[in-house]
Every structure is written in structure tokens, then in C-alpha cells.
Scaffold this motif. Structure first.
Motif, PDB file in Angstrom:
ATOM      1  N   ASP A  11       0.855  -1.182   0.000  1.00  0.00           N
ATOM      2  CA  ASP A  11       0.000   0.000   0.000  1.00  0.00           C
ATOM      3  C   ASP A  11       0.889   1.229   0.000  1.00  0.00           C
ATOM      4  O   ASP A  11       1.880   1.297   0.737  1.00  0.00           O
ATOM      5  N   GLU A 100      -4.582  -0.171  -7.693  1.00  0.00           N
ATOM      6  CA  GLU A 100      -5.982  -0.001  -7.300  1.00  0.00           C
ATOM      7  C   GLU A 100      -6.061   1.081  -6.229  1.00  0.00           C
ATOM      8  O   GLU A 100      -5.297   1.048  -5.265  1.00  0.00           O
ATOM      9  N   GLU A 101      -6.989   2.017  -6.428  1.00  0.00           N
ATOM     10  CA  GLU A 101      -7.179   3.038  -5.405  1.00  0.00           C
ATOM     11  C   GLU A 101      -7.646   2.360  -4.130  1.00  0.00           C
ATOM     12  O   GLU A 101      -8.471   1.443  -4.153  1.00  0.00           O
ATOM     13  N   SER A 102      -7.098   2.803  -2.993  1.00  0.00           N
ATOM     14  CA  SER A 102      -7.440   2.221  -1.701  1.00  0.00           C
ATOM     15  C   SER A 102      -7.649   3.338  -0.688  1.00  0.00           C
ATOM     16  O   SER A 102      -7.401   4.510  -0.985  1.00  0.00           O
ATOM     17  N   THR A 106      -3.023   3.948  -2.770  1.00  0.00           N
ATOM     18  CA  THR A 106      -2.964   2.993  -3.871  1.00  0.00           C
ATOM     19  C   THR A 106      -2.421   1.660  -3.368  1.00  0.00           C
ATOM     20  O   THR A 106      -1.394   1.622  -2.685  1.00  0.00           O
ATOM     21  N   ARG A 107      -3.098   0.605  -3.735  1.00  0.00           N
ATOM     22  CA  ARG A 107      -2.578  -0.746  -3.497  1.00  0.00           C
ATOM     23  C   ARG A 107      -1.966  -1.220  -4.811  1.00  0.00           C
ATOM     24  O   ARG A 107      -2.623  -1.227  -5.844  1.00  0.00           O
TER      25      ARG A 107
END
Length: 144
Positions: A11, A100-102, A106-107
Motif C-alpha cells: 500500500d 488499485e485506489e485504496s 494505492t494498493r
């Protein structure tokens, strides 16, 4: 090809566009790709090369950009002469970076296919964990 896949995830406290910028900027890539010099325009069909020294040995790795979907996915082939394998299609790995937005930002997940054994996949996972940690530091320094 074999079925052994290495997978690493981290992350990053930065937005996907910032992480993408760190990932595809050749001037920053040395920060996370073992100090190598990376050359590519990161367009599908374009070459990508990595030159440097790893564990005391010079290398010049290469591959081809397969997919670049900003800021979600980067996929390219990768061959390293340090593997001791011949430069033939069966000796190449495919590296896939998924962003991927987390909640934290971002992840990033990185997979590498075509590892010959589970031991080789585990070794790759350890290497890619170091790469993702350095990518995290690089992207977080960029901010955003």
C-alpha cells in the motif's frame, strides 16, 4: 511456461496517478529497480531495457511493453541473461503491476509468471517486495 507465480503487494500513501508516474518515469525507475537504468516509452509494443549491476554482476535485461493502461495496469515481458537461460520466449517472465485506489492511497500488486519452481517464485517474491517498498518510498516522496 510453468505455473509458479510470484506475487507481492504493498500500500502506498499516494494517488494512483502519482504511483503511475513513479512507475513509468525512467529517471525514477532506478530508485526502485535495483539501481538500474531503465529505458522505455512505456507504449504497448515498445521495448524496455534495464541496465545495471545486481549482486556484483553487470546485467542488461530486456522485454516488451504488452499493456499500459494508465493509471491501472502495466504489463511487460522480461528476460535476464543472469537467469542462465537462453534468450528464447520460454525464458521470459511477464511482470504485471496492478494499481488499485485504496483507503490509504494505492494498493500495488506485482506478479511474475513463468517461475520454474516454487522456490524460484518465492525468491522472486522476496525481490519484488524490495522493489515495491522502494517504489512506495519513491511515490510517497512525489506526494499526491
Amino acid at each position: 511456461m510453468t505455473d509458479y507465480v510470484s506475487r507481492s503487494t504493498t500500500d502506498i500513501a499516494a494517488l494512483p496517478h502519482t504511483v503511475w508516474s513513479a512507475l513509468v518515469n525512467p529517471e525514477l525507475a532506478g530508485n526502485y529497480m535495483f539501481g538500474s537504468t531503465v529505458a522505455s516509452d512505456f507504449q504497448p509494443g515498445s521495448p524496455i531495457t534495464f541496465r545495471g549491476e545486481y549482486e556484483g554482476r553487470s546485467f542488461e535485461d530486456h522485454g516488451e511493453i504488452l499493456e499500459a493502461d494508465e493509471p491501472r495496469l502495466l504489463r511487460y515481458t522480461h528476460y535476464s541473461p543472469l537467469s542462465g537461460q537462453p534468450d528464447v520466449p520460454d525464458s521470459y517472465h511477464t511482470l504485471t503491476f496492478t494499481l488499485e485506489e485504496s483507503a490509504r492511497g494505492t494498493r500495488v500488486t506485482l506478479t511474475q509468471d513463468n517461475n520454474p519452481t516454487q522456490e524460484a517464485a518465492d525468491h522472486s517474491t522476496a525481490n519484488w517486495e524490495r522493489v515495491l517498498e522502494a517504489l512506495r518510498v519513491t511515490a510517497e516522496r512525489l506526494g499526491g
